[in-house]
Write a protein that holds these residues in place. Structure first.
Motif, PDB file in Angstrom:
ATOM      1  N   ARG A  95       0.831  -1.213   0.000  1.00  0.00           N
ATOM      2  CA  ARG A  95       0.000   0.000   0.000  1.00  0.00           C
ATOM      3  C   ARG A  95       0.862   1.258   0.000  1.00  0.00           C
ATOM      4  O   ARG A  95       0.553   2.235  -0.688  1.00  0.00           O
ATOM      5  CB  ARG A  95      -0.933   0.011   1.222  1.00  0.00           C
ATOM      6  CG  ARG A  95      -1.936  -1.118   1.293  1.00  0.00           C
ATOM      7  CD  ARG A  95      -3.062  -0.967   0.260  1.00  0.00           C
ATOM      8  NE  ARG A  95      -2.708  -1.507  -1.044  1.00  0.00           N
ATOM      9  CZ  ARG A  95      -2.719  -2.796  -1.329  1.00  0.00           C
ATOM     10  NH1 ARG A  95      -3.047  -3.680  -0.410  1.00  0.00           N
ATOM     11  NH2 ARG A  95      -2.398  -3.206  -2.543  1.00  0.00           N
TER      12      ARG A  95
ATOM     13  N   GLU B 118       2.343   1.820  -3.480  1.00  0.00           N
ATOM     14  CA  GLU B 118       1.331   2.367  -4.399  1.00  0.00           C
ATOM     15  C   GLU B 118       1.061   3.836  -4.087  1.00  0.00           C
ATOM     16  O   GLU B 118       0.951   4.667  -5.007  1.00  0.00           O
ATOM     17  CB  GLU B 118       0.037   1.556  -4.283  1.00  0.00           C
ATOM     18  CG  GLU B 118       0.189   0.121  -4.787  1.00  0.00           C
ATOM     19  CD  GLU B 118      -1.017  -0.742  -4.453  1.00  0.00           C
ATOM     20  OE1 GLU B 118      -1.879  -0.273  -3.654  1.00  0.00           O
ATOM     21  OE2 GLU B 118      -1.102  -1.867  -4.971  1.00  0.00           O
ATOM     22  N   HIS B 119       0.960   4.162  -2.800  1.00  0.00           N
ATOM     23  CA  HIS B 119       0.701   5.544  -2.396  1.00  0.00           C
ATOM     24  C   HIS B 119       1.855   6.453  -2.824  1.00  0.00           C
ATOM     25  O   HIS B 119       1.636   7.551  -3.350  1.00  0.00           O
ATOM     26  CB  HIS B 119       0.515   5.608  -0.874  1.00  0.00           C
ATOM     27  CG  HIS B 119      -0.009   6.917  -0.391  1.00  0.00           C
ATOM     28  ND1 HIS B 119      -1.353   7.190  -0.255  1.00  0.00           N
ATOM     29  CD2 HIS B 119       0.633   8.067  -0.034  1.00  0.00           C
ATOM     30  CE1 HIS B 119      -1.519   8.424   0.169  1.00  0.00           C
ATOM     31  NE2 HIS B 119      -0.328   8.982   0.326  1.00  0.00           N
TER      32      HIS B 119
ATOM     33  N   ARG C 294       1.937   7.175  -6.596  1.00  0.00           N
ATOM     34  CA  ARG C 294       0.927   8.182  -6.982  1.00  0.00           C
ATOM     35  C   ARG C 294       1.350   9.571  -6.515  1.00  0.00           C
ATOM     36  O   ARG C 294       1.253  10.545  -7.260  1.00  0.00           O
ATOM     37  CB  ARG C 294      -0.439   7.816  -6.377  1.00  0.00           C
ATOM     38  CG  ARG C 294      -1.122   6.632  -7.005  1.00  0.00           C
ATOM     39  CD  ARG C 294      -2.586   6.566  -6.581  1.00  0.00           C
ATOM     40  NE  ARG C 294      -2.730   6.441  -5.130  1.00  0.00           N
ATOM     41  CZ  ARG C 294      -2.761   5.292  -4.473  1.00  0.00           C
ATOM     42  NH1 ARG C 294      -2.670   4.158  -5.134  1.00  0.00           N
ATOM     43  NH2 ARG C 294      -2.905   5.275  -3.149  1.00  0.00           N
ATOM     44  N   LEU C 295       1.814   9.660  -5.271  1.00  0.00           N
ATOM     45  CA  LEU C 295       2.137  10.967  -4.684  1.00  0.00           C
ATOM     46  C   LEU C 295       3.329  11.615  -5.385  1.00  0.00           C
ATOM     47  O   LEU C 295       3.309  12.809  -5.702  1.00  0.00           O
ATOM     48  CB  LEU C 295       2.439  10.800  -3.196  1.00  0.00           C
ATOM     49  CG  LEU C 295       2.839  12.074  -2.427  1.00  0.00           C
ATOM     50  CD1 LEU C 295       1.658  13.031  -2.362  1.00  0.00           C
ATOM     51  CD2 LEU C 295       3.322  11.723  -1.022  1.00  0.00           C
TER      52      LEU C 295
ATOM     53  N   ALA D  95       0.542   9.280   3.908  1.00  0.00           N
ATOM     54  CA  ALA D  95      -0.299   8.085   4.016  1.00  0.00           C
ATOM     55  C   ALA D  95      -0.843   7.883   5.421  1.00  0.00           C
ATOM     56  O   ALA D  95      -2.007   7.470   5.596  1.00  0.00           O
ATOM     57  CB  ALA D  95       0.502   6.851   3.592  1.00  0.00           C
TER      58      ALA D  95
END
Length: 416
Positions: free
Chosen positions: A26, A29-30, A33-34, A69
């Protein structure tokens, strides 16, 4: 029972990440994107260390991702902040200083005019050409960070002289100025700043066009293609190299070789092995014809096994581990120890090829020397290659060989 980092564990569970493996996935993935960075990765092994007795301290970009996150900075998640750590929210002054540094360098390419007219002796062209060759040698030994300011300042002086020079002297200075701008662009690229690299590649192309030198114009297009290669844009690389080769009959063999080998990199990014081999074989046939005395673009003469380096790199990108590994063994036998930066990049790629060939122990053995050179030269390109090796070594991350690699790479990847 060993102590755990309960603060991070609690934050993980609040986020709904029931296992450390899920948390690593997770957060990866975060972060991608960020940051807009497909290479950002946090492995399950790293997360397990974070929740253990000695979590260490994450790189700054990872700290930012953790905060975004989980809503807390690392020092509030059980990590021990290093001396001098400032949360990014307190770093505005540092950001301003970084912008000023970049601005001072870009001003070298954007110096406002007019300037006071002065006599420009034609002998200055030879002077700057000789200095350029020295900068190329220094880059091999030092890496990018110590040279960017020096080379860009010399470009600024050349630009100033161009505004006063006339006739052949002016054209000669434009030609050497394009070569200096290209070198600054390369230094930014090696330092990992693709925005700065693209800016200076654009300056190179402008000066090359003003010089009316067809060879420099082709060279500037290849320079643009190099940035596209680092961006993973295979079709963009091919477009630029095909444009450079439109006038191939007029180009020096050296420029044609550069365009063909860079186009091969574009082909490797699109998964086209046959075109990779065809282009590099054609370029190899031109090598005996390279006889110009231009000071720029001489890697094909200066670098041992230049075209096999390109082929091995392309094979690695295509996932041809055994073929790439054999080529890197051949290439590295010819690279002198003094060519530290190039040797480090090649070693990192060789290690990645060994991992792709499922030879993890050999990969770690090679990576040890590459990591030492990366720490010394601070080459972002080398660090990127070593991060690629980390991804290829994931099948062995919980084995002793994986732990050995993690220990070897800590001085290089922590903080990068």
């Amino acid at each position: 029972m060993s102590r755990r980092n309960d603060a991070l564990r609690a934050a993980r569970l609040r986020a709904g990440w029931r296992t450390m493996e899920a948390a690593a996935t997770r957060l990866t993935e975060h972060g991608q994107r960020l940051l807009g960075d497909a290479h950002f990765t946090v492995s399950p092994r790293t997360w397990r260390r974070w929740e253990g007795e000695r979590p260490g301290w994450p790189p700054e970009e990872t700290a930012i991702v953790l905060h975004d996150a989980l809503g807390r900075w690392p020092e509030d998640l059980g990590f021990t902040a290093p001396a001098g750590w400032l949360r990014p929210e307190y770093q505005r002054e540092d950001d301003v200083n970084r912008l000023r540094t970049f601005g001072s360098v870009t001003e070298a390419a954007l110096m406002p005019g007019p300037v006071a007219t002065q006599h420009v002796d034609p002998a200055l062209i030879d002077y700057f050409q000789q200095q350029l060759e020295g900068h190329y040698r220094a880059d091999m030994y030092l890496g990018p960070h110590d040279l960017i300011g020096t080379v860009s300042a010399q470009y600024q002086l050349i630009d100033k002289l161009v505004r006063s020079a006339r006739g052949e002297t002016r054209r000669g200075l434009l030609r050497v100025g394009a070569a200096y701008a290209a070198l600054v662009g390369w230094l930014y690229q090696d330092a990992g700043d693709l925005g700065g690299a693209a800016f200076w590649r654009g300056v190179t192309q402008e000066i090359a066009v003003r010089s009316r030198d067809v060879h420099l114009i082709g060279y500037s297009l290849v320079n643009q293609a190099q940035v596209r290669t680092d961006l993973g844009d295979g079709h963009g690389v091919i477009d630029l190299c095909e444009a450079a080769l439109d006038d191939s009959d007029r180009l020096f063999p050296k420029v044609r070789i550069m365009a063909m080998q860079q186009q091969a990199h574009g082909a490797s990014l699109t998964g086209d092995r046959s075109t990779v081999d065809r282009l590099i074989d054609r370029a190899d046939g031109l090598l005996p014809r390279v006889d110009d005395d231009l000071p720029w673009g001489n890697a094909c003469r200066r670098t041992p096994g230049y075209l096999e380096v390109q082929r091995a790199t392309c094979y690695g990108r295509l996932g041809l581990g055994h073929e790439a590994e054999a080529l890197w063994t051949q290439v590295l036998a010819e690279v002198p120890a003094t060519a530290r930066r190039d040797r480090g990049v090649y070693l990192a790629r060789h290690a990645a090829a060994a991992a792709a060939a499922r030879e993890p122990d050999h990969a770690v053995e090679i990576a040890r020397e590459a990591a030492a050179i990366a720490a010394e030269t601070r080459s972002a390109r080398m660090v990127r290659e070593l991060r690629s090796l980390e991804r290829l070594m994931r099948p062995w991350q919980d084995a002793s060989v994986g732990r050995d690699l993690a220990e070897i790479l800590v001085p290089v990847t922590e903080g990068n």
